[in-house]
Design an enzyme around this catalytic site. Structure first.
Site, PDB file in Angstrom:
ATOM      1  N   TYR A 115      -2.902  -0.838   9.266  1.00 11.41           N
ATOM      2  CA  TYR A 115      -2.894  -0.470   8.330  1.00 11.41           C
ATOM      3  C   TYR A 115      -1.849  -0.666   7.150  1.00 11.41           C
ATOM      4  O   TYR A 115      -0.897  -1.177   6.556  1.00 11.41           O
ATOM      5  CB  TYR A 115      -3.729   0.068   7.742  1.00 11.41           C
ATOM      6  N   SER A 124       0.957  -1.254   0.026  1.00 11.31           N
ATOM      7  CA  SER A 124      -0.151   0.291  -0.359  1.00 11.31           C
ATOM      8  C   SER A 124       0.832   1.402  -0.100  1.00 11.31           C
ATOM      9  O   SER A 124       2.172   1.568   0.748  1.00 11.31           O
ATOM     10  CB  SER A 124      -0.826   0.020   1.110  1.00 11.31           C
TER      11      SER A 124
END
Length: 318
Positions: free
Chosen positions: A209, A194
């Site tokens: 995350y 990500s």
């Protein structure tokens, strides 16, 4: 007279050097731009069938994982789909078989990556792929935050699930698939990371995350070096926003800036087997380039304010 001439030559030299350095810098920038154009639009994809006749995809019933499964099937690659929901796995498998007129085989492995231990996951994957020529592994399964929140607000069960799905699962599934790749001395492993962990200096209120995705990037770099001489290509793909359920509430409508999962998957497949760390979708790489030219303090302030507002809106609804 001699002194005057030497002074003039020195002055000319002083003027020429910056021009030469500027020209060299300009040439390097132009070459980098040409390389980016080549990689983003013209570089041919590798023949993925050479890695093996089967690909294993985790998190394959939604979003990027599902789109990647369909894209791999379009290349004639058989699929092992890993997911936690039996009915969604069956529906995805049937849809793939119908679309590709049963030209590919599809096998399902039902695993709730958030509930099983790492060793259990590894054993289930090893059993599920026994006898299959698995040449490609895509670790796509991941949990995103339900909404921006401080880490002390995350329930312990959710925190544990984050760690298991985003880090442990990719590690243990990779460990289960590697022996087969080592035996035939070829394979490709793709970990879906990500931009939250690399494109920006921090990703506040989505800390868990971003941090777990940063693990995937380092994991990919390390095993990429370890297994390169064994013919195994390891890559961490680092997308920015993709229009999936994971970014619902931020920017979840597909556009040239936020591609659909299908748009992203086409770019993703073209990058497999090349760079260890890459941003497959061309506009994401443009955004990343621009983001890195901004001051860290400005980015930190903007993201913190953005996610604070999103958190406030969420809390007002409930």
């Amino acid at each position: 007279m001699i002194f005057s001439r030497s002074a003039m030559e020195f002055q000319d030299f002083i003027l020429i050097v910056p021009c030469c350095l500027g020209f060299i810098s300009l040439c390097k920038t132009f070459i980098r731009f040409l390389k980016w154009v080549w990689v983003s639009f013209f570089r041919p994809a590798k023949n993925l069938n050479e890695y093996g006749s089967w690909a294993l995809v985790t998190g394959s019933t939604d979003g990027i994982g599902k789109a990647l499964a369909f894209e791999l099937a379009s290349k004639g690659i058989n699929l092992v789909l890993v997911g936690r929901n039996p009915s969604k796995l069956e529906a995805t498998s049937n849809e793939i078989r119908e679309r590709f007129a049963r030209k590919v085989d599809v096998k399902d492995i039902v695993i709730d990556l958030a509930k099983f231990s790492g060793e259990e996951i590894s054993n289930m994957v090893e059993e599920g792929i026994k006898g299959l020529d698995v040449g490609i592994l895509i670790n796509n399964a991941g949990m995103g935050p339900p909404y921006p929140m401080f880490i002390h607000e995350i329930e312990s069960e959710v925190l544990e699930s984050f760690m298991r799905v985003n880090m442990d699962a990719a590690t243990w599934v990779t460990r289960a698939v590697l022996p087969g790749m080592l035996q035939k001395k070829k394979g490709a492993i793709v970990n879906i990371g990500s931009g939250s962990s690399m494109a920006v200096p921090a990703f506040p209120l989505c800390t868990l995350y971003a941090s777990t995705k940063a693990y995937l990037a380092m994991f990919s770099r390390c095993i990429g070096l370890e297994y390169e001489e064994h013919g195994i290509d390891v890559q961490c793909q680092v997308p920015l926003f993709v229009a999936t359920k994971m970014i619902r509430g931020f920017n979840d409508s597909a556009s040239v800036f936020t591609p659909s999962a299908e748009m992203y998957s086409k770019a993703s497949i073209r990058c497999i087997g090349y760079e260890h760390i890459c941003t497959p979708y061309w506009m994401h790489s443009v955004q990343w380039f621009l983001i890195q030219r901004l001051p860290d303090a400005l980015l930190n302030w903007y993201l913190f304010e953005l996610f604070l507002k999103s958190r406030k809106r969420r809390m007002e609804k409930f």
